[in-house]
Design a protein around this motif. Structure first.
Motif, PDB file in Angstrom:
ATOM      1  N   UNK A 204       0.780  -1.222   0.000  1.00 25.25           N
ATOM      2  CA  UNK A 204       0.000   0.000   0.000  1.00 25.25           C
ATOM      3  C   UNK A 204       0.814   1.275   0.000  1.00 25.25           C
ATOM      4  N   UNK A 205       2.066   1.210  -0.457  1.00 24.21           N
ATOM      5  CA  UNK A 205       2.912   2.404  -0.542  1.00 24.21           C
ATOM      6  C   UNK A 205       2.998   2.901  -1.979  1.00 24.21           C
ATOM      7  N   UNK A 206       2.977   4.238  -2.114  1.00 27.45           N
ATOM      8  CA  UNK A 206       3.227   4.906  -3.388  1.00 27.45           C
ATOM      9  C   UNK A 206       4.238   6.012  -3.081  1.00 27.45           C
ATOM     10  N   UNK A 207       5.510   5.764  -3.395  1.00 24.20           N
ATOM     11  CA  UNK A 207       6.603   6.625  -2.933  1.00 24.20           C
ATOM     12  C   UNK A 207       7.312   7.252  -4.132  1.00 24.20           C
ATOM     13  N   UNK A 208       7.314   8.584  -4.156  1.00 19.99           N
ATOM     14  CA  UNK A 208       7.968   9.322  -5.238  1.00 19.99           C
ATOM     15  C   UNK A 208       9.189  10.038  -4.672  1.00 19.99           C
ATOM     16  N   UNK A 209      10.367   9.817  -5.277  1.00 16.83           N
ATOM     17  CA  UNK A 209      11.603  10.408  -4.768  1.00 16.83           C
ATOM     18  C   UNK A 209      12.424  11.022  -5.893  1.00 16.83           C
ATOM     19  N   UNK A 210      13.109  12.112  -5.563  1.00 15.89           N
ATOM     20  CA  UNK A 210      13.958  12.840  -6.519  1.00 15.89           C
ATOM     21  C   UNK A 210      15.321  13.015  -5.851  1.00 15.89           C
ATOM     22  N   UNK A 211      16.307  12.225  -6.272  1.00 19.33           N
ATOM     23  CA  UNK A 211      17.593  12.131  -5.586  1.00 19.33           C
ATOM     24  C   UNK A 211      18.696  12.745  -6.432  1.00 19.33           C
ATOM     25  N   UNK A 212      19.495  13.628  -5.842  1.00 18.33           N
ATOM     26  CA  UNK A 212      20.577  14.311  -6.563  1.00 18.33           C
ATOM     27  C   UNK A 212      21.923  14.026  -5.905  1.00 18.33           C
ATOM     28  N   UNK A 213      22.951  13.840  -6.742  1.00 16.12           N
ATOM     29  CA  UNK A 213      24.329  13.668  -6.257  1.00 16.12           C
ATOM     30  C   UNK A 213      25.279  14.385  -7.216  1.00 16.12           C
ATOM     31  N   UNK A 214      26.427  14.797  -6.673  1.00 13.43           N
ATOM     32  CA  UNK A 214      27.431  15.459  -7.512  1.00 13.43           C
ATOM     33  C   UNK A 214      28.823  15.140  -6.974  1.00 13.43           C
ATOM     34  N   UNK A 215      29.805  15.074  -7.887  1.00 11.50           N
ATOM     35  CA  UNK A 215      31.185  14.808  -7.487  1.00 11.50           C
ATOM     36  C   UNK A 215      32.149  15.544  -8.413  1.00 11.50           C
ATOM     37  N   UNK A 216      32.696  16.679  -7.963  1.00 10.26           N
ATOM     38  CA  UNK A 216      33.771  17.351  -8.710  1.00 10.26           C
ATOM     39  C   UNK A 216      35.130  16.864  -8.187  1.00 10.26           C
ATOM     40  N   UNK A 217      36.074  16.621  -9.076  1.00  8.60           N
ATOM     41  CA  UNK A 217      37.371  16.137  -8.603  1.00  8.60           C
ATOM     42  C   UNK A 217      38.457  16.424  -9.629  1.00  8.60           C
ATOM     43  N   UNK A 218      39.697  16.312  -9.180  1.00  2.88           N
ATOM     44  CA  UNK A 218      40.848  16.485 -10.070  1.00  2.88           C
ATOM     45  C   UNK A 218      41.996  15.622  -9.595  1.00  2.88           C
TER      46      UNK A 218
END
Length: 545
Positions: A204-218
């Protein structure tokens, strides 16, 4: 992207050989397409209900549906040129069921009424085929339905909303600073991920998710022309569960010291300037004398030791021997946990699991089998007290519910137990890094992660780093190189004698942690404050036998 930018950048190629496989999954898109709205939420719910009904009609006792849109961007540069730009989108549905006591899974990139019903029916057929060879039925921990709920990474600016040209310009500026500072080579990159995930289940679950990730590197390299030897230094950034605001520096997010480190914001231009100076220092640094040292480990280094020696061996499937790919099984067998007194580390060592910490890679509202995320103890006052378990594992260790650490890297992959954030809690008493160092007579202060090796039981290990500073009589005496330390997991964590307080707490992490066969990638953070370990064996990695 406008026509001018397209013409300028299309000649630069995809640089596919340098892009991680998980970031290339999906169809190539124009960056502007990433900003378009995906499937309507009401339509996702309607299609999910059709799939759940079809699964039940074919005999499923449980079913869940994951409709996912996965956006990935990868930009990499070297010196004065762009080596690769990749923008991909992947969209589809994965359906998991239990029928005749066994799991079944099927997926499709055609998310239509007819196809989603067929996919559900295929999943049930797979489950019934698996049931013919199963040894015991799935025991699924009960889970209440949440109804209609949502969760979103609290970002200020989506990385996908920033023009590609702006990112390219930033990275080329990073490279220019390094080359102007005397570097021989430099590469820099930005990875960004957006997971738009919808979950529905017969609970009985209706789950909406918006997930963000970022990785800057050198990574910056300096070659000493006189000797032919070279040194490198990687960025002191962390992959994070944030938007592009991570690349907007804030003064209170900087950690001052022998080298500047960073908390919730990152100054890539400052870091590359410091890194270029560091590689020049490393060329001239003294090679370490092997022996026993007290180690003072910065969070930018310690996260990896936590990941390999604590997080992997407390995954329950590894403990049970069900999983051995990529990271082996585990020495932390059930008898040690059942004893209630297995001294994993010193009494200062308190390690927790969670998928909640703001800015962490693991932060979500609900895992990929519809369990609301939480925090729990793994090591309490040095004692092993728990593992990482999902719904079909919970009964094995006497739990009445899942710990909420189930994940799939995409809609087309079946979800399974994946590492949550695993972190060392900061010290309870006030203690700064400077105060910690003042109490060390013979030691090494290590900043940044490096190469490592660990055995298939996660017990015997060796770790390097990025920057090493000799400590003599409570003071930093200069830079060292060729440093690596060796120990076994229990010996190492029992040598923990001091942990800086919460003011120093920071997150490190892995953007692509591999597990399973076929392999899947997971993003996970590990937090800690600077920590001291006494009498650890240090070797010289440059010496020849």
């Amino acid at each position: 992207m406008n026509r001018k930018d397209f013409i300028q950048l299309s000649a630069m190629g995809l640089g596919a050989l340098m892009v991680p496989g998980s970031l290339l999954a999906g169809n190539a898109i124009d960056p502007a397409e990433a900003l378009m709205e995906g499937m309507d939420l009401a339509r996702k719910k309607q299609l999910s209900d059709m799939a759940l009904a079809a699964a039940r009609a074919k005999g499923a006792s449980y079913a869940d549906v994951r409709i996912g849109r996965y956006l990935r961007q990868f930009i990499i540069t070297r010196e004065k040129r762009v080596q690769g730009i990749s923008n991909t989108e992947s969209f589809g549905v994965g359906i998991r069921v239990i029928a005749n006591g066994s799991w079944g899974f099927a997926a499709s990139n055609n998310v239509t009424e007819a196809d989603i019903v067929k996919t559900a029916e295929r999943a049930v057929a797979v489950a019934k085929a698996n049931a013919k060879i199963m040894t015991e039925p799935v025991q699924l921990a009960p889970q209440k339905g949440y109804g209609d709920v949502s969760w979103k990474t609290p970002i200020e600016q989506s990385a996908f909303a920033v023009p590609v040209k702006d990112k390219v310009d930033l990275l080329l500026k990073v490279n220019d600073i390094a080359m102007q500072g005397g570097a021989s080579f430099v590469t820099s990159a930005i990875m960004a991920v957006n997971e738009q995930k919808f979950f529905a289940s017969t609970d009985g679950s209706y789950i909406d998710q918006d997930v963000h990730r970022i990785y800057p590197f050198f990574n910056v390299t300096k070659i000493d022309k006189a000797s032919g030897k070279f040194e490198t230094r990687r960025s002191l950034s962390s992959p994070v569960g944030m938007g592009y605001e991570y690349l907007t520096p804030l003064p209170d997010s900087k950690v001052a010291g022998i080298v500047t480190r960073y908390k919730s914001r990152y100054d890539i231009l400052e870091d590359i300037k410091n890194a270029t100076e560091n590689v020049n220092e490393k060329i001239k640094a003294k090679s370490v004398e092997p022996g026993k040292y007290d180690l003072v480990l910065d969070p930018s280094h310690l996260w990896l030791t936590i990941h390999e020696s604590v997080a992997h061996p407390t995954e329950l499937d590894r403990v049970l021997g069900y999983e051995a790919n990529y990271a082996g099984t585990s020495f932390l067998t059930l008898d040690k946990w059942k004893s209630g007194n297995f001294q994993f580390g010193s009494k200062l060592v308190n390690i927790v699991a969670d998928k909640l910490q703001p800015g962490s890679l693991g932060a979500v509202g609900y895992d990929d089998e519809g369990v609301q995320c939480k925090e729990w103890d793994i090591i309490k006052d040095g004692i092993l007290v728990n593992y990482q378990a999902i719904r079909d594992q919970a009964h094995i260790i006497g739990l009445k519910e899942s710990q909420g650490c189930c994940y799939a890297q995409s809609w087309e992959d079946v979800q399974f137990q994946r590492m949550p954030n695993i972190s060392l809690k900061p010290g309870a008493s006030p203690l700064s890094v400077d105060d910690m160092i003042r109490d060390v007579e013979k030691g090494i202060y290590i900043v940044g992660d490096g190469s490592f090796s660990i055995d298939q039981q996660r017990y015997n290990f060796q770790f390097g780093g990025q920057l090493f500073y000799e400590i003599k009589d409570g003071k930093i005496a200069g830079m060292l190189k060729d440093v690596a330390y060796q120990a076994n997991t229990r010996e190492f964590w029992n040598s923990c004698t001091a942990i800086a307080d919460k003011r120093d707490y920071r997150l490190g992490g892995a953007f692509n942690d591999g597990k399973g066969q076929p392999s899947q990638s997971n993003a996970v953070s590990h937090g800690s404050s600077t920590t001291r370990f006494n009498g650890v064996n240090v070797i010289n990695t440059a010496r020849k036998i």
